[in-house]
Design a protein around this motif. Sequence first.
Motif, PDB file in Angstrom:
ATOM      1  N   ASN A 150       0.933  -1.224   0.124  1.00  0.00           N
ATOM      2  CA  ASN A 150      -0.037   0.135  -0.100  1.00  0.00           C
ATOM      3  C   ASN A 150       0.816   1.264  -0.159  1.00  0.00           C
ATOM      4  N   LYS A 151       2.047   1.156   0.731  1.00  0.00           N
ATOM      5  CA  LYS A 151       2.870   2.497   0.805  1.00  0.00           C
ATOM      6  C   LYS A 151       3.540   2.588  -0.478  1.00  0.00           C
ATOM      7  N   ALA A 152       3.890   1.520  -1.130  1.00  0.00           N
ATOM      8  CA  ALA A 152       4.529   1.788  -2.441  1.00  0.00           C
ATOM      9  C   ALA A 152       3.664   2.188  -3.389  1.00  0.00           C
ATOM     10  N   GLU A 153       2.592   1.673  -3.339  1.00  0.00           N
ATOM     11  CA  GLU A 153       1.376   2.103  -4.516  1.00  0.00           C
ATOM     12  C   GLU A 153       1.031   3.657  -4.130  1.00  0.00           C
ATOM     13  N   LYS A 154       0.956   4.072  -2.859  1.00  0.00           N
ATOM     14  CA  LYS A 154       0.652   5.504  -2.629  1.00  0.00           C
ATOM     15  C   LYS A 154       1.835   6.320  -3.402  1.00  0.00           C
ATOM     16  N   CYS A 155       2.964   6.014  -3.143  1.00  0.00           N
ATOM     17  CA  CYS A 155       4.145   6.547  -3.487  1.00  0.00           C
ATOM     18  C   CYS A 155       4.121   6.841  -5.031  1.00  0.00           C
ATOM     19  N   ALA A 157       3.855  10.186  -7.368  1.00  0.00           N
ATOM     20  CA  ALA A 157       4.946  10.339  -8.359  1.00  0.00           C
ATOM     21  C   ALA A 157       4.307  10.600  -9.812  1.00  0.00           C
ATOM     22  N   LYS A 158       3.361   9.824 -10.069  1.00  0.00           N
ATOM     23  CA  LYS A 158       2.707   9.889 -11.278  1.00  0.00           C
ATOM     24  C   LYS A 158       1.970  11.338 -11.348  1.00  0.00           C
ATOM     25  N   LEU A 195       9.308  11.213 -13.982  1.00  0.00           N
ATOM     26  CA  LEU A 195       9.523  10.142 -14.496  1.00  0.00           C
ATOM     27  C   LEU A 195      10.523   9.363 -13.940  1.00  0.00           C
ATOM     28  N   LEU A 196      11.466   9.672 -13.443  1.00  0.00           N
ATOM     29  CA  LEU A 196      12.391   8.869 -12.475  1.00  0.00           C
ATOM     30  C   LEU A 196      11.748   8.418 -11.307  1.00  0.00           C
ATOM     31  N   GLU A 252      11.086   4.521 -10.138  1.00  0.00           N
ATOM     32  CA  GLU A 252      11.484   3.867  -8.782  1.00  0.00           C
ATOM     33  C   GLU A 252      10.281   3.491  -7.840  1.00  0.00           C
ATOM     34  N   SER A 253       9.299   4.323  -7.943  1.00  0.00           N
ATOM     35  CA  SER A 253       8.103   3.771  -7.045  1.00  0.00           C
ATOM     36  C   SER A 253       7.422   2.565  -7.529  1.00  0.00           C
TER      37      SER A 253
END
Length: 105
Positions: free
Chosen positions: A71-76, A80-81, A86-87, A91-92
């Motif tokens: 969930n944390k990674a998806e939020k990040c 970012a989107k 783009l970078l 990474e996310s």
Amino acid sequence: MNRKKQLDGLNYKQFQKRNSDKFNSLSQNSKKLARQEGYKNIGWANIRQSWNILQRMTILLPVDFIEFAINKAEKCYEQAKQKGDLLEILESGKKVIQSIKIKYQ
């Protein structure tokens, strides 16, 4: 003057919704246990008691760290989107994939 009753700064409907949201996030087994403990989300006395039941149950539930990481990674990734970086998106996205890999290993 007509004053509505409040508890924890919430009126009846808000308190009831908070209970429902918390209850709906539980697993089926936890929901069954909550009902056995007396969870009933109708009436002031019941919603107060039900909130206490949900609080006790939440303390006892183990934390699923893998789901938390996903969930944390998806939020990040979503943040970012929105930024358009783009970078950071790459990474996310990589972190999301790594978290999901851990879940299914």
